[in-house]
Design a protein around this motif. Structure first.
Motif, PDB file in Angstrom:
ATOM      1  N   THR A 185       6.321  -5.476  -8.794  1.00 51.52           N
ATOM      2  CA  THR A 185       5.944  -6.526  -7.902  1.00 51.52           C
ATOM      3  C   THR A 185       4.579  -5.991  -7.078  1.00 51.52           C
ATOM      4  OG1 THR A 185       8.617  -6.068  -6.820  1.00 51.52           O
ATOM      5  CG2 THR A 185       7.149  -6.489  -4.970  1.00 51.52           C
ATOM      6  N   VAL A 186       4.422  -7.358  -6.585  1.00 53.55           N
ATOM      7  CA  VAL A 186       2.227  -8.088  -6.817  1.00 53.55           C
ATOM      8  C   VAL A 186       2.295  -7.474  -5.721  1.00 53.55           C
ATOM      9  CG1 VAL A 186       0.920  -9.153  -7.017  1.00 53.55           C
ATOM     10  CG2 VAL A 186       2.689  -9.559  -8.676  1.00 53.55           C
ATOM     11  N   VAL A 187       1.747  -6.312  -5.410  1.00 55.04           N
ATOM     12  CA  VAL A 187       1.547  -5.556  -4.167  1.00 55.04           C
ATOM     13  C   VAL A 187      -0.340  -5.505  -3.339  1.00 55.04           C
ATOM     14  CG1 VAL A 187       1.653  -3.434  -1.950  1.00 55.04           C
ATOM     15  CG2 VAL A 187       3.218  -3.921  -3.840  1.00 55.04           C
ATOM     16  N   PHE A 188      -0.686  -6.860  -2.458  1.00 54.85           N
ATOM     17  CA  PHE A 188      -1.344  -6.793  -1.715  1.00 54.85           C
ATOM     18  C   PHE A 188      -1.149  -7.018  -0.628  1.00 54.85           C
ATOM     19  CE2 PHE A 188      -0.570 -10.929  -3.620  1.00 54.85           C
ATOM     20  CZ  PHE A 188      -1.436 -11.642  -2.259  1.00 54.85           C
ATOM     21  N   PRO A 219     -11.922  -7.295  -9.187  1.00 55.53           N
ATOM     22  CA  PRO A 219     -10.752  -6.971  -8.455  1.00 55.53           C
ATOM     23  C   PRO A 219     -10.556  -6.488  -9.903  1.00 55.53           C
ATOM     24  CG  PRO A 219     -11.278  -9.051  -7.826  1.00 55.53           C
ATOM     25  CD  PRO A 219     -12.857  -8.478  -8.790  1.00 55.53           C
ATOM     26  N   ARG A 220      -8.926  -5.188  -9.733  1.00 50.46           N
ATOM     27  CA  ARG A 220      -8.175  -4.640 -10.132  1.00 50.46           C
ATOM     28  C   ARG A 220      -6.203  -5.107  -9.749  1.00 50.46           C
ATOM     29  NH1 ARG A 220      -9.089   1.747 -10.681  1.00 50.46           N
ATOM     30  NH2 ARG A 220      -7.967   2.019  -8.504  1.00 50.46           N
ATOM     31  N   ARG A 221      -5.542  -4.691 -11.306  1.00 47.58           N
ATOM     32  CA  ARG A 221      -4.758  -4.683 -11.317  1.00 47.58           C
ATOM     33  C   ARG A 221      -4.726  -3.195 -11.771  1.00 47.58           C
ATOM     34  NH1 ARG A 221      -2.263 -10.058 -11.641  1.00 47.58           N
ATOM     35  NH2 ARG A 221      -0.141  -8.873 -11.977  1.00 47.58           N
ATOM     36  N   GLU A 222      -3.773  -2.154 -10.623  1.00 50.17           N
ATOM     37  CA  GLU A 222      -3.742  -0.431 -10.880  1.00 50.17           C
ATOM     38  C   GLU A 222      -1.948  -0.523 -11.020  1.00 50.17           C
ATOM     39  OE1 GLU A 222      -3.734   2.539 -11.434  1.00 50.17           O
ATOM     40  OE2 GLU A 222      -5.353   1.810 -11.094  1.00 50.17           O
ATOM     41  N   TYR A 223      -1.805   0.114 -11.939  1.00 49.02           N
ATOM     42  CA  TYR A 223      -0.329   0.535 -12.671  1.00 49.02           C
ATOM     43  C   TYR A 223       0.511   1.541 -11.538  1.00 49.02           C
ATOM     44  CZ  TYR A 223      -1.105  -4.437 -14.698  1.00 49.02           C
ATOM     45  OH  TYR A 223      -1.588  -5.118 -14.911  1.00 49.02           O
ATOM     46  N   GLY A 224      -0.511   2.423 -11.978  1.00 45.18           N
ATOM     47  CA  GLY A 224      -0.018   3.345 -11.576  1.00 45.18           C
ATOM     48  C   GLY A 224       0.246   4.327  -9.722  1.00 45.18           C
ATOM     49  N   ALA A 225       0.029   3.255  -9.222  1.00 46.07           N
ATOM     50  CA  ALA A 225       0.512   3.425  -7.726  1.00 46.07           C
ATOM     51  C   ALA A 225       2.008   4.037  -7.977  1.00 46.07           C
ATOM     52  CB  ALA A 225       0.708   2.761  -7.037  1.00 46.07           C
ATOM     53  N   ARG A 226       3.307   2.769  -7.911  1.00 43.83           N
ATOM     54  CA  ARG A 226       4.397   3.659  -8.242  1.00 43.83           C
ATOM     55  C   ARG A 226       4.960   2.235  -9.288  1.00 43.83           C
ATOM     56  NH1 ARG A 226       6.583   2.574  -2.414  1.00 43.83           N
ATOM     57  NH2 ARG A 226       9.269   2.538  -4.070  1.00 43.83           N
ATOM     58  N   CYS A 246      -8.661  11.961   3.108  1.00 42.51           N
ATOM     59  CA  CYS A 246      -7.438  12.756   2.944  1.00 42.51           C
ATOM     60  C   CYS A 246      -6.218  11.526   2.203  1.00 42.51           C
ATOM     61  CB  CYS A 246      -6.683  13.270   4.405  1.00 42.51           C
ATOM     62  SG  CYS A 246      -7.932  14.382   5.125  1.00 42.51           S
ATOM     63  N   SER A 247      -5.786  10.467   3.075  1.00 39.76           N
ATOM     64  CA  SER A 247      -4.617   9.174   2.439  1.00 39.76           C
ATOM     65  C   SER A 247      -5.242   8.536   1.603  1.00 39.76           C
ATOM     66  CB  SER A 247      -4.900   8.647   4.075  1.00 39.76           C
ATOM     67  OG  SER A 247      -5.239   7.577   3.518  1.00 39.76           O
ATOM     68  N   GLN A 248      -6.169   9.038   0.493  1.00 40.56           N
ATOM     69  CA  GLN A 248      -6.736   8.054  -0.387  1.00 40.56           C
ATOM     70  C   GLN A 248      -5.133   8.360  -1.939  1.00 40.56           C
ATOM     71  OE1 GLN A 248     -10.470   8.102  -1.677  1.00 40.56           O
ATOM     72  NE2 GLN A 248     -11.135   6.745  -0.322  1.00 40.56           N
ATOM     73  N   GLY A 249      -5.053   9.424  -1.598  1.00 37.26           N
ATOM     74  CA  GLY A 249      -3.948  10.080  -2.543  1.00 37.26           C
ATOM     75  C   GLY A 249      -2.618   9.957  -2.176  1.00 37.26           C
ATOM     76  N   GLN A 265      -0.650  -1.655  -0.241  1.00 35.42           N
ATOM     77  CA  GLN A 265      -0.686  -2.251   0.708  1.00 35.42           C
ATOM     78  C   GLN A 265      -1.304  -0.938   2.004  1.00 35.42           C
ATOM     79  OE1 GLN A 265       1.733  -5.507   2.270  1.00 35.42           O
ATOM     80  NE2 GLN A 265       2.671  -4.372   4.058  1.00 35.42           N
ATOM     81  N   ALA A 266      -0.566   0.147   1.543  1.00 35.95           N
ATOM     82  CA  ALA A 266      -0.503   1.459   3.205  1.00 35.95           C
ATOM     83  C   ALA A 266      -1.908   1.333   2.801  1.00 35.95           C
ATOM     84  CB  ALA A 266       1.048   1.757   3.007  1.00 35.95           C
ATOM     85  N   GLU A 267      -2.350   1.727   2.247  1.00 40.98           N
ATOM     86  CA  GLU A 267      -3.761   1.965   2.043  1.00 40.98           C
ATOM     87  C   GLU A 267      -4.603   1.015   2.772  1.00 40.98           C
ATOM     88  OE1 GLU A 267      -7.497   3.620  -0.961  1.00 40.98           O
ATOM     89  OE2 GLU A 267      -5.471   3.212  -2.612  1.00 40.98           O
ATOM     90  N   THR A 268      -4.751  -0.482   1.791  1.00 41.22           N
ATOM     91  CA  THR A 268      -6.005  -1.301   2.624  1.00 41.22           C
ATOM     92  C   THR A 268      -5.425  -1.128   4.738  1.00 41.22           C
ATOM     93  OG1 THR A 268      -5.342  -2.438   0.913  1.00 41.22           O
ATOM     94  CG2 THR A 268      -6.517  -3.287   3.245  1.00 41.22           C
ATOM     95  N   VAL A 269      -3.754  -0.977   4.899  1.00 34.59           N
ATOM     96  CA  VAL A 269      -3.866  -1.186   6.425  1.00 34.59           C
ATOM     97  C   VAL A 269      -4.823   0.326   6.507  1.00 34.59           C
ATOM     98  CG1 VAL A 269      -2.056  -0.699   8.528  1.00 34.59           C
ATOM     99  CG2 VAL A 269      -1.915  -2.599   6.270  1.00 34.59           C
TER     100      VAL A 269
END
Length: 714
Positions: free
Chosen positions: A435-438, A584-591, A655-658, A663-667
């Motif tokens: 799922t593409v997340v932004f 811009p980048r595509r991050e695959y390691g979040a989930r 502290c919440s970066q990790g 989308q939650a990090e951006t919010v």
């Protein structure tokens, strides 16, 4: 034998041979007769090597080749899912060649041979080799055994099996002994388990009835042959057999026990008819009169290869290898008390090869009446790969495929990695698209955040208008005068940086988002710092060091400080962005199931945020130092709380970066900025707007003078 220059001129007394009844003998006779191209049609020799025309060009047979029998056994094992079997064969060409062909077929499939053994030839139940062979069967714990043997070798073997009390096993019999009544009458053999067998395709019932009648007639002819041989020969030839030619001798075939059964007799019958059809065609008998010319064996061989006729609804013809087109009946041994019988429970047909089994006719030896299993390792669950444990591919352990991999059914021994834009949970057989997340513009959450940002910008605009209309009042002057508009403008720019967080990240958005926030917020904090310093100088430092304030004001200290502080932030952002730009980048390691579209966290962002935090701490110290100033000039409490809230929001984002990704990090970043802006507006500008609008009596020079006098009297 006289040696002639060409095989075409041989005139033997017999132009064709029917037989013999064993593979061992057929290999010898076929090799000899092939030298003279004398047709030989066997009704019992089934070994596959006899199909090699370069070695045995004149050999044909009315029994199927063992190649077809091997296919039937293989399909039977596959039908019941038996993948862990034992192969036993007689110590002769029939057994060895049959097992070689079967093992070759099994090796290329998913069936494994746990053990292959040889049954000693010409032995009895006391043979220690037989006892050792049976002991091995019990040790390896296999539920299915294929016995490819002649009937003579297999009888003492089963006597030992009964002696050693081997029960609850499935036996698969080759064609040679599957219908042998002598083996079915071995005492106690009904306890060995379930016995399946291959039997050559059964002839029509009318043929069987005729064979039984002939057999009974033969039994009655024995006495007559003994008393009058010549008369008996004529009688048998003319009356019983209905032949047009008298036989030279008489033999009671019925006296030979368990050798010429109905099926074997039909094979002989078919061979005789094949020769007859060949002679009929060669001599031109279709015209009504047969030729009296010489019949050469090679001529007859050509005609026999071409025969194609129906005999009791059975098609008789030979392929290029001299093999007949016949299949097999699948039989199962059954006992009704002491009586033994072999019931047909399925068929195997050729061209194309197909096996059909009627499960309703099968009587299993198991307690639940179900087919027993014979596997080395149980089948793995979906999504589990096979980890080989031995040289046998059927023996394995099951390992769940890790996340990000899937098990392709074409290769069950290795988990394959999903594509970069795909994911799979542990134990998966397929990959799914990530799922593409932004933070999309169209999401309700985005609408709520954008609405808050727009409200803040409207509030900033309203405050700017209000302060412009009351620019000459003491409240506006005490807030910084014209510097207030610079502060409000910088907050508006800070608020506008939030729009870079919405939508799919672009090159421009990634480059602007942090520098725009950092530079504009630095301008605001610099203004707050200069304003707080000026108030401290006027009320506290001016009396002690008047020259400091004069020099500060004379050399345009506020302007220089704001300019220098802002220039330092600009330089920091430019240098770090040039060295490590945010793209811009595509991050695959979040989930596993996400592709997060985000901007790379460059060194510029870390340095700029650190600079603003440092500046905020300086502002906090200056504002806190003025807590005892006159009330009209003292916004230390509200400003201190606002700055504390800003520092708290920055710490929370850090502290919440990790913990927060996508989308939650951006919010979280957007909410942090909105909270900081709301706190600063509420702590610095809104109280002054409140005085201007609702308490105009406090917005007078007299009120401010009175506050100063009260401060000086302390």
């Amino acid at each position: 034998v006289q040696v002639l220059p060409s095989f075409q001129h041989y005139e033997p007394q017999a132009v064709a041979v029917i037989g013999p009844d064993s593979t061992q003998l057929a290999l010898t006779t076929a090799a000899v007769l092939s030298l003279f191209l004398v047709p030989e049609i066997s009704y019992e020799a089934s070994t596959e090597s006899l199909s090699l025309k370069r070695l045995y060009p004149s050999f044909l047979r009315t029994i199927p080749s063992d190649r077809q029998q091997v296919k039937a056994i293989f399909l039977l094992l596959q039908h019941f899912g038996w993948t862990w079997v034992v192969l036993l064969g007689s110590d002769n060409i029939y057994g060895r060649a049959g097992l070689d062909a079967l093992q070759e077929l099994l090796t290329a499939s998913n069936v494994c041979v746990a053990y292959r053994g040889t049954i000693p030839d010409n032995s009895d139940a006391s043979n220690p080799e037989l006892h050792n062979l049976v002991r091995i069967l019990t040790d390896i714990k296999v539920n299915v055994t294929v016995v490819f043997s002649t009937r003579g070798s297999v009888m003492p073997f089963f006597e030992v099996v009964v002696q050693r009390n081997i029960t609850d096993m499935v036996w698969v019999a080759s064609e040679d002994w599957s219908l042998a009544q002598a083996i079915g009458q071995v005492p106690g053999i009904q306890t060995i388990g379930s016995v399946f067998g291959m039997a050559v395709e059964k002839p029509e019932s009318s043929m069987l009835e005729r064979f039984e009648a002939w057999k009974m007639s033969e039994e009655g002819a024995v006495a007559e042959c003994a008393s009058s041989a010549e008369a008996g020969r004529e009688s048998v030839g003319n009356v019983r057999l209905g032949c047009t030619r008298r036989c030279a001798g008489c033999r009671a075939l019925a006296a030979v026990p368990d050798m010429y059964d109905a099926q074997g007799s039909f094979n002989v019958y078919s061979a005789v008819y094949a020769v007859a059809h060949g002679l009929h065609d060669l001599l031109g008998c279709a015209s009504g009169a047969c030729s009296k010319g010489t019949v050469y064996p090679w001529q007859l061989l050509q005609k026999i290869r071409q025969v194609n006729f129906t005999l009791y609804n059975s098609r008789i013809s030979f392929d290029a290898n001299g093999d007949i087109h016949k299949g097999y009946d699948i039989v199962m041994w059954k006992w009704l008390g002491p009586n033994w019988a072999a019931d047909v429970i399925g068929t195997f047909r050729v061209n194309p090869d197909r096996l059909s089994i009627d499960p309703g006719k099968i009587l299993w030896h198991t307690e639940d009446g179900q087919a027993p299993s014979s596997v080395c390792s149980k089948a793995c669950e979906p999504g589990e790969m096979r980890l080989q444990q031995s040289r046998h591919k059927c023996c394995f352990s099951c390992v769940t495929c890790p996340p990000g991999t899937f098990l392709n059914t074409s290769d069950p021994s290795e988990c394959q990695a999903c594509g970069l834009d795909e994911w799979a949970p542990a134990g998966s057989e397929v990959c799914f698209n990530r799922t593409v997340v932004f933070l999309s513009w169209s999401k309700p959450l985005s609408w709520a955040l954008l609405a808050l940002a727009v409200l803040l910008m409207l509030l900033i605009a309203a405050l700017a208008v209000l302060f412009a209309l009351n620019a000459s009042t003491p409240v506006v002057k005490s807030a910084g005068g014209k510097m207030c508009f610079l502060m409000l403008g910088s907050l508006a720019c800070t608020c506008s940086s939030l729009f870079c967080y919405f939508g799919e990240p672009s090159q421009a958005a990634c480059l602007l988002r942090v520098p725009l926030f950092a530079i504009s917020f630095t301008v605001f904090l610099s203004c707050v710092a200069t304003r707080s310093f000026q108030i401290l100088c006027i009320f506290k430092l001016n009396a002690r060091c008047p020259a400091l304030y004069e020099a500060w004001m004379r050399r345009q200290g506020p302007v220089l400080f704001v300019a220098a502080s802002t220039a330092a932030q600009v330089a920091l952002c430019v240098v770090t962005e040039a060295a490590s730009p945010s793209v811009p980048r595509r991050e695959y390691g979040a989930r596993d199931e996400w592709v997060v579209l985000e901007c790379t966290q460059s060194a510029a962002a870390d340095a700029a945020i650190a600079y603003t935090v440092l500046l905020s701490a300086g502002c906090f110290v200056l504002s806190y130092a003025g807590t005892d100033l006159p009330a009209a000039y003292n916004e230390a409490k509200s400003l201190t709380v606002s700055l504390l809230l800003h520092l708290g929001c920055s710490a929370a984002v850090l502290c919440s970066q990790g913990a927060l990704r996508g989308q939650a990090e951006t919010v979280a970043r957007v909410l942090s900025t909105l909270g900081t802006l709301a706190a600063l507006l509420g702590g610095y500008f809104v109280p002054r707007a409140f005085v201007i609008l609702l308490r105009p009596h406090q917005n007078t020079a007299e009120h401010f003078q009175m506050a100063i006098q009260e401060y000086t009297r302390r």
